[in-house]
Motif scaffolding. Structure first.
Motif, PDB file in Angstrom:
ATOM      1  N   GLU A   4       0.838  -1.191   0.000  1.00 45.62           N
ATOM      2  CA  GLU A   4       0.000   0.000   0.000  1.00 45.62           C
ATOM      3  C   GLU A   4       0.884   1.256   0.000  1.00 45.62           C
ATOM      4  O   GLU A   4       0.603   2.226  -0.713  1.00 45.62           O
ATOM      5  N   TYR A   5       1.956   1.225   0.770  1.00 41.71           N
ATOM      6  CA  TYR A   5       2.921   2.331   0.785  1.00 41.71           C
ATOM      7  C   TYR A   5       3.546   2.511  -0.600  1.00 41.71           C
ATOM      8  O   TYR A   5       3.706   3.625  -1.084  1.00 41.71           O
ATOM      9  N   LEU A   6       3.873   1.404  -1.248  1.00 41.36           N
ATOM     10  CA  LEU A   6       4.455   1.453  -2.587  1.00 41.36           C
ATOM     11  C   LEU A   6       3.469   2.053  -3.587  1.00 41.36           C
ATOM     12  O   LEU A   6       3.831   2.881  -4.421  1.00 41.36           O
ATOM     13  N   PHE A   7       2.199   1.654  -3.490  1.00 44.10           N
ATOM     14  CA  PHE A   7       1.169   2.182  -4.384  1.00 44.10           C
ATOM     15  C   PHE A   7       1.033   3.692  -4.224  1.00 44.10           C
ATOM     16  O   PHE A   7       1.030   4.436  -5.214  1.00 44.10           O
ATOM     17  N   MET A  13       4.418  10.054  -7.109  1.00 46.38           N
ATOM     18  CA  MET A  13       5.441  10.294  -8.122  1.00 46.38           C
ATOM     19  C   MET A  13       4.801  10.739  -9.439  1.00 46.38           C
ATOM     20  O   MET A  13       5.279  11.668 -10.087  1.00 46.38           O
ATOM     21  N   VAL A  14       3.728  10.108  -9.832  1.00 45.44           N
ATOM     22  CA  VAL A  14       3.026  10.488 -11.061  1.00 45.44           C
ATOM     23  C   VAL A  14       2.459  11.899 -10.933  1.00 45.44           C
ATOM     24  O   VAL A  14       2.571  12.715 -11.864  1.00 45.44           O
ATOM     25  N   ALA A  15       1.875  12.210  -9.779  1.00 42.59           N
ATOM     26  CA  ALA A  15       1.336  13.560  -9.566  1.00 42.59           C
ATOM     27  C   ALA A  15       2.440  14.610  -9.615  1.00 42.59           C
ATOM     28  O   ALA A  15       2.267  15.683 -10.208  1.00 42.59           O
ATOM     29  N   ALA A  38      14.011  16.768 -17.031  1.00 40.61           N
ATOM     30  CA  ALA A  38      15.071  15.804 -16.721  1.00 40.61           C
ATOM     31  C   ALA A  38      15.607  16.018 -15.302  1.00 40.61           C
ATOM     32  O   ALA A  38      15.874  15.045 -14.576  1.00 40.61           O
ATOM     33  N   GLY A  39      15.758  17.263 -14.891  1.00 39.17           N
ATOM     34  CA  GLY A  39      16.187  17.550 -13.525  1.00 39.17           C
ATOM     35  C   GLY A  39      15.174  17.075 -12.500  1.00 39.17           C
ATOM     36  O   GLY A  39      15.531  16.507 -11.463  1.00 39.17           O
ATOM     37  N   LEU A  40      13.898  17.314 -12.801  1.00 39.77           N
ATOM     38  CA  LEU A  40      12.836  16.848 -11.912  1.00 39.77           C
ATOM     39  C   LEU A  40      12.829  15.323 -11.823  1.00 39.77           C
ATOM     40  O   LEU A  40      12.664  14.755 -10.745  1.00 39.77           O
ATOM     41  N   ALA A  41      13.030  14.655 -12.946  1.00 42.40           N
ATOM     42  CA  ALA A  41      13.067  13.188 -12.946  1.00 42.40           C
ATOM     43  C   ALA A  41      14.235  12.672 -12.121  1.00 42.40           C
ATOM     44  O   ALA A  41      14.112  11.658 -11.422  1.00 42.40           O
ATOM     45  N   ALA A  42      15.363  13.365 -12.162  1.00 43.96           N
ATOM     46  CA  ALA A  42      16.513  12.959 -11.348  1.00 43.96           C
ATOM     47  C   ALA A  42      16.216  13.112  -9.865  1.00 43.96           C
ATOM     48  O   ALA A  42      16.558  12.239  -9.058  1.00 43.96           O
ATOM     49  N   VAL A  43      15.562  14.197  -9.501  1.00 50.29           N
ATOM     50  CA  VAL A  43      15.192  14.407  -8.091  1.00 50.29           C
ATOM     51  C   VAL A  43      14.209  13.332  -7.640  1.00 50.29           C
ATOM     52  O   VAL A  43      14.340  12.769  -6.540  1.00 50.29           O
ATOM     53  N   ILE A  44      13.232  13.021  -8.471  1.00 46.40           N
ATOM     54  CA  ILE A  44      12.257  11.980  -8.134  1.00 46.40           C
ATOM     55  C   ILE A  44      12.947  10.630  -8.010  1.00 46.40           C
ATOM     56  O   ILE A  44      12.622   9.825  -7.126  1.00 46.40           O
ATOM     57  N   SER A  45      13.919  10.364  -8.862  1.00 44.52           N
ATOM     58  CA  SER A  45      14.655   9.100  -8.809  1.00 44.52           C
ATOM     59  C   SER A  45      15.417   8.950  -7.500  1.00 44.52           C
ATOM     60  O   SER A  45      15.392   7.880  -6.871  1.00 44.52           O
ATOM     61  N   VAL A  46      16.088  10.002  -7.080  1.00 44.64           N
ATOM     62  CA  VAL A  46      16.824   9.956  -5.812  1.00 44.64           C
ATOM     63  C   VAL A  46      15.860   9.794  -4.642  1.00 44.64           C
ATOM     64  O   VAL A  46      16.114   9.012  -3.715  1.00 44.64           O
ATOM     65  N   ALA A  47      14.745  10.511  -4.680  1.00 43.33           N
ATOM     66  CA  ALA A  47      13.750  10.378  -3.616  1.00 43.33           C
ATOM     67  C   ALA A  47      13.191   8.964  -3.566  1.00 43.33           C
ATOM     68  O   ALA A  47      12.998   8.398  -2.480  1.00 43.33           O
ATOM     69  N   ALA A  48      12.952   8.364  -4.723  1.00 46.93           N
ATOM     70  CA  ALA A  48      12.440   6.988  -4.758  1.00 46.93           C
ATOM     71  C   ALA A  48      13.465   6.012  -4.192  1.00 46.93           C
ATOM     72  O   ALA A  48      13.112   5.067  -3.485  1.00 46.93           O
ATOM     73  N   LEU A  49      14.735   6.238  -4.485  1.00 47.17           N
ATOM     74  CA  LEU A  49      15.792   5.375  -3.960  1.00 47.17           C
ATOM     75  C   LEU A  49      15.854   5.448  -2.439  1.00 47.17           C
ATOM     76  O   LEU A  49      15.891   4.416  -1.756  1.00 47.17           O
ATOM     77  N   VAL A  50      15.832   6.659  -1.909  1.00 48.39           N
ATOM     78  CA  VAL A  50      15.905   6.833  -0.461  1.00 48.39           C
ATOM     79  C   VAL A  50      14.664   6.268   0.221  1.00 48.39           C
ATOM     80  O   VAL A  50      14.761   5.539   1.219  1.00 48.39           O
ATOM     81  N   LEU A  51      13.493   6.589  -0.307  1.00 46.31           N
ATOM     82  CA  LEU A  51      12.254   6.122   0.321  1.00 46.31           C
ATOM     83  C   LEU A  51      12.088   4.606   0.214  1.00 46.31           C
ATOM     84  O   LEU A  51      11.525   3.985   1.113  1.00 46.31           O
ATOM     85  N   ALA A  52      12.553   4.013  -0.863  1.00 47.67           N
ATOM     86  CA  ALA A  52      12.448   2.559  -1.005  1.00 47.67           C
ATOM     87  C   ALA A  52      13.315   1.852   0.031  1.00 47.67           C
ATOM     88  O   ALA A  52      12.924   0.825   0.585  1.00 47.67           O
ATOM     89  N   PRO A  62      17.109  -0.101  -6.296  1.00 45.11           N
ATOM     90  CA  PRO A  62      17.654   0.401  -7.577  1.00 45.11           C
ATOM     91  C   PRO A  62      16.667   0.294  -8.735  1.00 45.11           C
ATOM     92  O   PRO A  62      16.544   1.221  -9.538  1.00 45.11           O
ATOM     93  N   MET A  63      15.946  -0.828  -8.803  1.00 40.13           N
ATOM     94  CA  MET A  63      14.978  -0.996  -9.880  1.00 40.13           C
ATOM     95  C   MET A  63      13.832   0.014  -9.758  1.00 40.13           C
ATOM     96  O   MET A  63      13.396   0.599 -10.756  1.00 40.13           O
ATOM     97  N   LEU A  64      13.348   0.251  -8.540  1.00 45.55           N
ATOM     98  CA  LEU A  64      12.280   1.223  -8.338  1.00 45.55           C
ATOM     99  C   LEU A  64      12.757   2.643  -8.666  1.00 45.55           C
ATOM    100  O   LEU A  64      12.002   3.443  -9.218  1.00 45.55           O
ATOM    101  N   SER A  65      14.012   2.929  -8.354  1.00 40.85           N
ATOM    102  CA  SER A  65      14.556   4.242  -8.661  1.00 40.85           C
ATOM    103  C   SER A  65      14.660   4.473 -10.170  1.00 40.85           C
ATOM    104  O   SER A  65      14.295   5.542 -10.671  1.00 40.85           O
ATOM    105  N   ILE A  66      15.128   3.476 -10.891  1.00 41.55           N
ATOM    106  CA  ILE A  66      15.222   3.585 -12.351  1.00 41.55           C
ATOM    107  C   ILE A  66      13.832   3.697 -12.975  1.00 41.55           C
ATOM    108  O   ILE A  66      13.606   4.508 -13.879  1.00 41.55           O
ATOM    109  N   ALA A  67      12.896   2.901 -12.476  1.00 43.89           N
ATOM    110  CA  ALA A  67      11.521   2.969 -12.992  1.00 43.89           C
ATOM    111  C   ALA A  67      10.902   4.338 -12.710  1.00 43.89           C
ATOM    112  O   ALA A  67      10.232   4.909 -13.583  1.00 43.89           O
TER     113      ALA A  67
END
Length: 98
Positions: A4-7, A13-15, A38-52, A62-67
């Motif tokens: 549920e947290y992942l969802f 992230m989409v919003a 592209a800068g925003l996508a990089a920030v979202i990627s780092v946030a996804a890595l940390v939160l995951a 790593p896979m969630l961050s790349i996705a």
């Protein structure tokens, strides 16, 4: 509970990609808009890595961050280009050279 947290994190992230893409679409040129996305996508990627890693998805981080990077890049670019087209039709922005 973890899924549920992942969802909800992916929905956020989409919003963020939609809102950021719409804001970047208001920049002066298409190049600046896409660089902003592209800068925003990089920030979202780092946030996804940390939160995951914090949420217990360390093996998938790593896979969630790349996705997250790829999804936010595509969604943000589409939102930016759509925003530019809408603003061009309204006459608020000069048409871009194609």
């Amino acid at each position: 509970m973890q899924y549920e947290y992942l969802f909800w994190s992916m929905a956020a992230m989409v919003a963020a990609a939609l809102a950021g893409g719409a804001l970047c679409g208001r920049l002066r040129s298409i190049g600046h808009a896409l660089l902003g996305v592209a800068g925003l996508a990089a920030v979202i990627s780092v946030a996804a890595l940390v939160l995951a890693r914090v949420a217990g998805f360390s093996d998938l981080a790593p896979m969630l961050s790349i996705a997250a990077f790829m999804f936010s890049l595509v969604i943000g670019a589409a939102a930016a280009l759509l925003t530019r087209r809408i603003l061009e039709r309204r006459g608020a922005v000069q048409p871009s050279s194609r």
